[in-house]
Design an enzyme around this catalytic site. Structure first.
Site, mmCIF file in Angstrom:
data_model
loop_
_atom_site.group_PDB
_atom_site.id
_atom_site.type_symbol
_atom_site.label_atom_id
_atom_site.label_comp_id
_atom_site.label_asym_id
_atom_site.label_seq_id
_atom_site.Cartn_x
_atom_site.Cartn_y
_atom_site.Cartn_z
ATOM 1 N N ASP A 173 0.846 -1.189 0.000
ATOM 2 C CA ASP A 173 0.000 0.000 0.000
ATOM 3 C C ASP A 173 0.886 1.244 0.000
ATOM 4 O O ASP A 173 2.106 1.153 -0.168
ATOM 5 C CB ASP A 173 -0.965 -0.022 1.190
ATOM 6 C CG ASP A 173 -0.257 -0.031 2.537
ATOM 7 O OD1 ASP A 173 0.965 0.256 2.600
ATOM 8 O OD2 ASP A 173 -0.922 -0.338 3.543
ATOM 9 N N LEU A 174 0.296 2.399 0.215
ATOM 10 C CA LEU A 174 1.062 3.650 0.189
ATOM 11 C C LEU A 174 2.138 3.718 1.267
ATOM 12 O O LEU A 174 3.122 4.430 1.117
ATOM 13 C CB LEU A 174 0.117 4.846 0.339
ATOM 14 C CG LEU A 174 -0.725 5.180 -0.887
ATOM 15 C CD1 LEU A 174 -1.724 6.280 -0.565
ATOM 16 C CD2 LEU A 174 0.153 5.576 -2.054
#
Length: 129
Positions: free
Chosen positions: A15-16
């Site tokens: 994810d980020l």
């Protein structure tokens, strides 16, 4: 009768924050289950075509214990905990260097052509005992 499946975390798995997105652990353990079944000599395609039967996940209980990161080398351990006439309960752990990052108990059932629960084939039950 434990099975080991190795994998690497790719950029697309994160994810980020650069950690493995939570739902991807379910993909990792699914791949490991598929390889475990294959190594047992069970041809799921033939089981569906000839017996009209497929495996389905009935229940998953999961614990996220520590994050995995981009480029980590992981290992999924799969081991049967219980086998009955109609279900298989598996313990699946995702590890990095021996540390358990994710742990799941997965209940599998067999379904017939109409999607109704069915007894596991005898040959499969015997292989797991």
């Amino acid at each position: 009768m434990s099975h080991l499946f190795k994998l690497r975390v790719y950029y697309e798995d994160t994810d980020l924050a650069g950690i493995v997105y939570y739902a991807n652990y379910l993909k990792f353990i699914e791949r490991a289950r598929s390889e475990w079944v294959r190594e047992l000599g069970i041809d799921q395609r033939r089981m569906k075509e000839e017996d009209g039967m497929v495996f389905a996940v009935r229940r998953i209980e999961a614990d996220y214990l520590a994050p995995a990161h981009f480029d980590d080398e992981l290992e999924v351990q799969t081991a049967p905990e219980a086998v009955t006439g109609a279900r298989i309960v598996l313990k699946q752990d995702v590890l990095r260097d021996g540390e358990v990052l994710f742990s799941a108990q997965v209940t599998l059932v067999a379904l017939n052509e109409t999607g109704q629960p069915a007894r596991l084939p005898a040959n499969i039950r015997l292989q797991l005992h």
